[in-house]
Write a protein that holds these residues in place. Structure first.
Motif, short mmCIF file in Angstrom:
data_model
loop_
_atom_site.label_atom_id
_atom_site.label_comp_id
_atom_site.label_asym_id
_atom_site.label_seq_id
_atom_site.Cartn_x
_atom_site.Cartn_y
_atom_site.Cartn_z
N THR A 451 38.54 84.25 26.47
CA THR A 451 38.42 84.22 25.03
C THR A 451 38.37 82.96 24.76
OG1 THR A 451 39.43 86.33 24.87
CG2 THR A 451 39.21 85.01 23.06
N GLU A 452 39.52 82.10 25.35
CA GLU A 452 39.64 80.60 24.60
C GLU A 452 38.58 79.96 25.06
OE1 GLU A 452 41.52 82.54 26.68
OE2 GLU A 452 43.70 82.25 26.26
N THR A 453 37.73 80.29 26.19
CA THR A 453 36.48 79.31 26.67
C THR A 453 35.37 79.58 26.00
OG1 THR A 453 37.55 79.55 28.94
CG2 THR A 453 35.46 78.54 28.61
N ILE A 454 35.35 80.90 25.38
CA ILE A 454 34.22 81.47 24.49
C ILE A 454 34.39 80.84 23.28
CG2 ILE A 454 33.59 83.43 23.50
CD1 ILE A 454 34.17 85.06 25.86
N ALA A 455 35.55 80.55 22.92
CA ALA A 455 35.71 80.00 21.56
C ALA A 455 35.29 78.47 21.50
CB ALA A 455 37.37 80.09 21.11
N ALA A 456 35.77 77.82 22.73
CA ALA A 456 35.30 76.34 22.94
C ALA A 456 33.70 76.27 22.82
CB ALA A 456 35.73 75.86 24.14
N VAL A 457 33.05 77.41 23.54
CA VAL A 457 31.58 77.30 23.48
C VAL A 457 30.95 77.47 22.07
CG1 VAL A 457 29.80 78.56 24.36
CG2 VAL A 457 31.29 78.22 25.84
#
Length: 488
Positions: A451-457
């Motif tokens: 989820t955190e990486t998706i937010a950064a994307v």
């Protein structure tokens, strides 16, 4: 004195050759073994020679023999293969083949009675170490291209007295699962199918095998990012392991902890992952399984890396390097040195990283490993970047990106693209950075990420849309990608 030829009408060599072909006919008409497997069982290492001799004796090619296998057949043992390979003396060979030909009809009658009385499912029983290996390969040849349900049906027809088919299917699961995760899951399930109805064969050991099989399935599901089912599979593995019995296989327990650690790492429960990997290392050390211990140290180092503890990762990789022989296992040595160079860079130890990178490049030059060569170039780009040589870093990253575009793996292509756009941004080339970001967003969107990486994307997408692409947005995304175990 009556000579052998006078008694039989043929020379000893001709008699043995004909007897081998007769045995081949029995196997062809009473089993579903492949022709290549049968030719090996009766002593031919070169299949065309078997075909020529078969045609000479029988007057037709092996492929012209009508295959009507019995519902159940017994496939010899290791002695039969030793005889078929010509390791018995000629007179012993003749006696053995005559005996084999005599007992086949009796075995057929007994098997048919058993099937009729007990209403058993058709099954081919295989016994004998080397015969098992050949038979397992033959089974794989028959089922490898079939739909999954048909594969399950075929595997259920065989009962091996050793773990050779189980082991073969697990290995295929690992190899094929690297490029096709769902295929890896199917083959891991198939390995478990091969253990069905085998309690009487393996005794209490069946619980060790099933525990390992469930853990192997859980690991395949982890690679396919099916984390809920992976956790369920490990619960099955634990239940099998906990079943009471006198002796438990310590090697299986070591592997269970190793595979559980891998799952916990992907779930980002690094404390639990390290706990399992610590136990795995200790068990492998007790068993003196040095390569397995080194493999576990590499995975523990990766876990420390995702958690940001790079110096601990360096320590683990240094210990792993001391456990292997670089002269005999260059592929494994390259894996360790490549990871060590990468960890040293992250730990800010550029000089040591440069030395390890040279060693890794030397090793990859001796291996046929295109992805390994790409990885070395990527590490070279990282090293140049932390040394402040942005132009050289860009050159390496561009080379890697071009190579990865042809490799078909979106994970690494997306990650190297972020590395490269950050270099463009730091050099003030905003146009190139924005163009590359727009091209990379669909790749990142197709990846399985936390989820955190998706937010950064998502922040990158907004920055591209607003034309406000900043170093901070790119740096945060890069860190998120490199600390996301799902990108490994």
């Amino acid at each position: 004195m009556v000579t052998f030829k006078q008694a039989t009408g043929s020379t000893l060599v001709q008699y043995i050759a004909a007897a081998r072909i007769e045995v081949a006919v029995v196997l062809m008409t009473t089993t579903e073994l492949g022709l290549s497997t049968i030719s090996q069982l009766v002593g031919y290492t070169y299949h065309p020679t078997f075909t020529d001799n078969f045609r000479r004796v029988m007057g037709k090619r092996p492929s012209e023999v009508e295959r009507q296998p019995m519902p159940m057949a017994l496939i010899g043992d290791e002695i039969s293969l030793r005889a078929g390979r010509g390791l018995l003396e000629p007179d012993e060979m003749v006696t053995y083949i005559e005996h084999l030909m005599r007992i086949c009809p009796e075995a057929t009658v007994l098997i048919r009675k058993k099937l009729c009385n007990d209403n058993l499912q058709p099954r081919i029983v295989v016994d004998g170490e080397r015969t098992d290996e050949l038979q397992a390969l033959g089974v794989w040849e028959q089922i490898s291209t079939l739909p999954f349900e048909e594969q399950c049906q075929q595997v259920r027809r065989y009962q091996f007295r050793s773990t050779v088919l189980f082991d073969l299917l697990r290995k295929r699961s690992r190899w094929e699962g690297h490029t096709d995760h769902q295929r890896g899951v199917q083959l891991a399930k198939l390995a478990l199918v091969s253990l069905e109805d085998c309690d009487n064969v393996f005794g209490s050991r069946i619980h060790d095998l099933r525990a390992l099989g469930w853990a192997w399935l859980g690991n395949a599901q982890r690679l396919a990012v099916d984390l809920a089912n992976a956790s369920t599979s490990f619960e099955h593995a634990d239940r099998e392991w906990e079943k009471p019995r006198e002796n438990k296989d310590t090697s299986v327990l070591a592997n269970l902890h190793y595979l559980k650690g891998a799952l916990q790492m992907v779930l980002r429960d690094y404390k639990q992952a390290i706990r399992h990997l610590n136990q795995s290392c200790a068990l492998f050390q007790t068993l003196n399984q040095l390569k397995d211990e080194a493999r576990t140290l590499i995975f523990r180092a990766a876990t420390y890396g995702y958690a940001g503890s790079y110096r601990k990762a360096v320590q683990d990789l240094t210990e792993a390097l001391a456990l292997i022989d670089e002269n005999t296992d260059k592929e494994f040595a390259f894996a360790v040195r490549g990871n060590l160079a990468n960890a040293l860079i992250r730990a800010g130890m550029a000089e040591s990283a440069s030395k390890e990178l040279l060693q890794a490049r030397h090793l990859i030059g001796q291996l046929d490993d295109p992805m390994g060569a790409i990885r070395v170039d990527w590490i070279a780009g990282d090293l140049a970047e932390i040394q402040g040589d942005l132009e050289n870093a860009k050159r390496w990253y561009q080379k890697v990106r071009i190579a990865l575009r042809g490799a078909g793996d979106p994970r690494y292509l997306g990650m190297i693209s972020v590395d490269l756009m950050l270099i463009h941004r730091q050099q003030g080339d905003l146009e190139s950075a924005a163009m590359l970001a727009a091209e990379t967003l669909p790749i990142l969107g197709s990846m399985d990420l936390h989820t955190e990486t998706i937010a950064a994307v998502g922040l990158l997408a907004n920055a591209v849309k607003e034309r406000q692409l900043s170093d901070q947005v790119l740096s945060n995304l890069r860190v998120a990608l490199r600390h996301d175990p799902l990108t490994m």
